[in-house]
Design an enzyme around this catalytic site. Sequence first.
Site, PDB file in Angstrom:
ATOM      1  N   GLN A   1      -4.488  -1.997   5.760  1.00 44.96           N
ATOM      2  CA  GLN A   1      -4.419  -2.041   7.335  1.00 44.96           C
ATOM      3  C   GLN A   1      -5.573  -1.361   7.823  1.00 44.96           C
ATOM      4  O   GLN A   1      -5.681  -1.114   9.108  1.00 44.96           O
ATOM      5  CB  GLN A   1      -3.161  -1.230   7.840  1.00 44.96           C
ATOM      6  CG  GLN A   1      -1.899  -1.977   7.190  1.00 44.96           C
ATOM      7  CD  GLN A   1      -1.577  -3.257   7.689  1.00 44.96           C
ATOM      8  OE1 GLN A   1      -2.019  -3.646   8.774  1.00 44.96           O
ATOM      9  NE2 GLN A   1      -0.755  -4.236   6.970  1.00 44.96           N
TER      10      GLN A   1
ATOM     11  N   LYS B   1      -5.951  -9.608   6.060  1.00 46.55           N
ATOM     12  CA  LYS B   1      -5.683  -8.611   7.056  1.00 46.55           C
ATOM     13  C   LYS B   1      -6.931  -8.584   8.066  1.00 46.55           C
ATOM     14  O   LYS B   1      -6.620  -7.434   9.033  1.00 46.55           O
ATOM     15  CB  LYS B   1      -5.018  -7.259   6.625  1.00 46.55           C
ATOM     16  CG  LYS B   1      -4.067  -7.437   5.303  1.00 46.55           C
ATOM     17  CD  LYS B   1      -2.758  -7.192   5.740  1.00 46.55           C
ATOM     18  CE  LYS B   1      -1.962  -6.774   4.587  1.00 46.55           C
ATOM     19  NZ  LYS B   1      -0.646  -7.409   4.857  1.00 46.55           N
TER      20      LYS B   1
ATOM     21  N   CYS C   1       8.137  -3.586   3.118  1.00 42.48           N
ATOM     22  CA  CYS C   1       7.744  -3.153   1.910  1.00 42.48           C
ATOM     23  C   CYS C   1       7.296  -1.441   1.664  1.00 42.48           C
ATOM     24  O   CYS C   1       6.596  -1.104   1.107  1.00 42.48           O
ATOM     25  CB  CYS C   1       6.383  -3.790   1.493  1.00 42.48           C
ATOM     26  SG  CYS C   1       6.439  -5.562   1.248  1.00 42.48           S
TER      27      CYS C   1
ATOM     28  N   HIS D   1       3.152   1.526   1.054  1.00 38.78           N
ATOM     29  CA  HIS D   1       3.387   0.142   0.725  1.00 38.78           C
ATOM     30  C   HIS D   1       3.744   0.200  -0.823  1.00 38.78           C
ATOM     31  O   HIS D   1       3.169   0.981  -1.226  1.00 38.78           O
ATOM     32  CB  HIS D   1       2.204  -0.715   1.131  1.00 38.78           C
ATOM     33  CG  HIS D   1       2.581  -2.182   1.000  1.00 38.78           C
ATOM     34  ND1 HIS D   1       2.637  -2.890   0.063  1.00 38.78           N
ATOM     35  CD2 HIS D   1       2.843  -3.117   1.957  1.00 38.78           C
ATOM     36  CE1 HIS D   1       2.852  -4.062   0.290  1.00 38.78           C
ATOM     37  NE2 HIS D   1       2.892  -4.207   1.426  1.00 38.78           N
TER      38      HIS D   1
ATOM     39  N   ASP E   1      -5.882   2.952   0.177  1.00 39.48           N
ATOM     40  CA  ASP E   1      -5.208   1.999   0.578  1.00 39.48           C
ATOM     41  C   ASP E   1      -5.713   1.315   1.908  1.00 39.48           C
ATOM     42  O   ASP E   1      -4.852   1.825   2.804  1.00 39.48           O
ATOM     43  CB  ASP E   1      -3.791   1.809   0.289  1.00 39.48           C
ATOM     44  CG  ASP E   1      -3.172   0.493   0.569  1.00 39.48           C
ATOM     45  OD1 ASP E   1      -3.867  -0.468   1.143  1.00 39.48           O
ATOM     46  OD2 ASP E   1      -1.881   0.299   0.813  1.00 39.48           O
TER      47      ASP E   1
HETATM   48  C1  LIG Z   1      -0.650  -0.882   3.705  1.00 40.40           C
HETATM   49  C2  LIG Z   1      -0.741  -2.119   2.885  1.00 40.40           C
HETATM   50  N1  LIG Z   1      -0.961  -1.779   1.597  1.00 40.40           N
HETATM   51  C3  LIG Z   1      -0.959  -3.104   0.600  1.00 40.40           C
HETATM   52  C4  LIG Z   1      -0.758  -4.283   1.099  1.00 40.40           C
HETATM   53  C5  LIG Z   1      -0.853  -5.331   0.165  1.00 40.40           C
HETATM   54  O1  LIG Z   1      -1.889  -6.080   0.627  1.00 40.40           O
HETATM   55  P1  LIG Z   1      -2.113  -7.547   0.115  1.00 40.40           P
HETATM   56  O2  LIG Z   1      -0.751  -8.434   0.100  1.00 40.40           O
HETATM   57  O3  LIG Z   1      -3.008  -8.349   0.951  1.00 40.40           O
HETATM   58  O4  LIG Z   1      -2.600  -7.358  -1.529  1.00 40.40           O
HETATM   59  C6  LIG Z   1      -0.141  -4.247   2.418  1.00 40.40           C
HETATM   60  C7  LIG Z   1       0.165  -5.672   2.957  1.00 40.40           C
HETATM   61  O5  LIG Z   1       1.123  -5.700   3.852  1.00 40.40           O
HETATM   62  C8  LIG Z   1      -0.201  -3.329   3.196  1.00 40.40           C
HETATM   63  O6  LIG Z   1      -0.060  -3.216   4.651  1.00 40.40           O
END
Ligand SMILES: Cc1ncc(COP(=O)(O)O)c(C=O)c1O
Length: 410
Positions: free
Chosen positions: A207, A230, A368, A127, A204
């Site tokens: 998910q 999430k 993203c 992401h 990270d």
């Molecule tokens: C794999 C991953 N990393 C990071 C993020 C960013 O998370 P947040 O927007 O909750 O900070 C997301 C959000 O879609 C994600 O799917």
Amino acid sequence: MIEIDEAKILSVRNDFPILSRSVYGKPLVYFDNAATTQKPRSVIDAISNYYLNDNANVHRGVHYLSQQATGAFENVRKKMAAFIHAGSASEIIFTRGATESINLVAWSYCESFLNAGDEIIISMLEHHSNIVPWQVACERKGAFIKMIPVTAEGELDIEVFKDLLNERTKMVAVSHISNTLGTINPIAEIVSLAHSKNVPVFIDGAQGLSHGPVDVQKIDCDFYAFSAHKMYGPMGIGGLYGKASWLEKMQPYQLGGEMIEKVTFEKTTYNEIPYKFEAGTPNVADVIGLGAAIDYLEELGWDFITAQEKDLLTYATDKLHTVVGLKILGTTARKASIISFLIEGIHFFDAGTIIDHMGIAIRTGSHCTQPLMDSLKINGTLRASMAFYNTRQEIDKLIETIQRVKNLFE
Ligand SMILES: Cc1ncc(COP(=O)(O)O)c(C=O)c1O
């Protein structure tokens, strides 16, 4: 074959008030859970109850309400630590979400430990939140990003990863689960390979925590970022697990109240972890909401959640395969209930718009993950991401709607 308890699914759906609304006059089918999950009534009630009855600023207040709010806030830290099997509650830092957690480590760790000529390994399916902070840290320090490529099935190419690891590597930062392809990455193996070269690993987990249990000590990762929204909790709150040995050596990320031990005009000393990384008034109400989300998930149980999501993934994959001209991206067997697909001859945005008008919320675009899209030579996909409250009947509706879209374009 997994036994699906229809009555249980119906009762679970009743826990989520939004699932009974309609859009464009049609019952809502919510397949955008990778973007954010819906919230059970218990989470909504916990937040409103906090503001109705318990609101006070936390830490160092002697009055009753402040102590009560502090107790409730710190209890969630303990609950979160237990939920992901952290060794200590002091290894849990509350942030605004996964993005802020990644920025925290990318700044604080890199400030102390990244030097010119060093390398950080990330992967092609990250992401943007797990790319840009490391990229900018590398630019700041004169270091370099190295990329683990993705195989045709959507898995990380571990053989290339082994070759990328070397004495210049200062961090490996990869996602637990790909938000675009659904791939569940072999994070324990990645950690073990990186640790064999004394390289720390950042996961990270944005998910990760909604689809199955996580044990950070078993994985042995050095950092694990998560987002409450999430995992059926509120927006604007999340956190970072970090091994105390790293957190203690890292620079504070933001400066101000709460994160200090002693302030004089000559010098400031910092609070102990986790407070060193929590400058300013925290988002107490949403931390309480996160606590209610953890309670909800624990009561429901991972056995139910994983069995139901596996059933939905298998059912949806099989059904989607029956649609002529539809291609699923990400075909690995190690996959969460997230499916990206394309329909031949129909732009994903056109298809997504029509599907939306039938009351079905799916996501369209690059999710993203533009570098992943570039590597696949596409601009975007349609993505249906399913949660335990979704049903086979909703998948049938999606398939029927896709057929209608195809008929329109024929
Ligand atoms: C794999 C991953 N990393 C990071 C993020 C960013 O998370 P947040 O927007 O909750 O900070 C997301 C959000 O879609 C994600 O799917």
